[in-house]
Design a protein around this motif. Sequence first.
Motif: not given
Length: 224
Positions: A42-59
């Motif tokens: 039942n998971g989800e992203i809780t924090e983005v620490r590094t994003n050099l690939v430019g993943a969208p904020a809604t990812s």
Amino acid sequence: MTKRIAAALAAASTLALATPAWAGDSEGKIQIKAFATGVLPNGEITEVRTNLVGAPATSDSQASDSVVPTLAIEYFFSKNVSVETICCVTPHDVTGKGGLAGAALVNDAIILPATVTLKYHFDLGAVKPYIGAGPAHFFIFSEGVGASAAALGATRVNLSNEFGLALQAGFDLPLNDKGLGFSLDAKRYFVGTTASFFAGNTLALQTKHKLDPWVVSGGLSYRF
């Protein structure tokens, strides 16, 4: 997946009714359970620490469900108090949601959910319900880079091992006085992981996730 789990539990119930008596002891100190188990993250992203690939904020992301055989071993300190551990491994893929909808991120991650619970059993006659809680440690290995992540340049992915908590409830139903029974069990885990995607030696994307799976089991028990 819900239909697959229901079918597995129905098969376990049928097997329980069809199995002959064994020479165990319904009041024995040790109980072994052979389960069909549905693992439902039942998971989800809780924090983005590094994003050099430019993943969208809604990812976001979601791990796949899994149905596996499991084994539980339980020791009774008294009529009402026991300790239990389980043995299983569960395979999962991770796909994207939101801004990454449909993206294949992680392939064939294997989770070993090492768990020990302290249980209290209620004596309500034929049906014996219980509750429990205890620590868990998720060992995650064999994870591979999904096709979509590889297309963005990822060459390696790592999902961290983490400690967490398991809450448990269920019931045991004796089928005879020789130790044979039928059991249903549900656990809710509270545990996360950190996903790190590398392009060569460069950390390109790192995100923290909660997994928090439901683990639902049904099958035979044998006490001796």
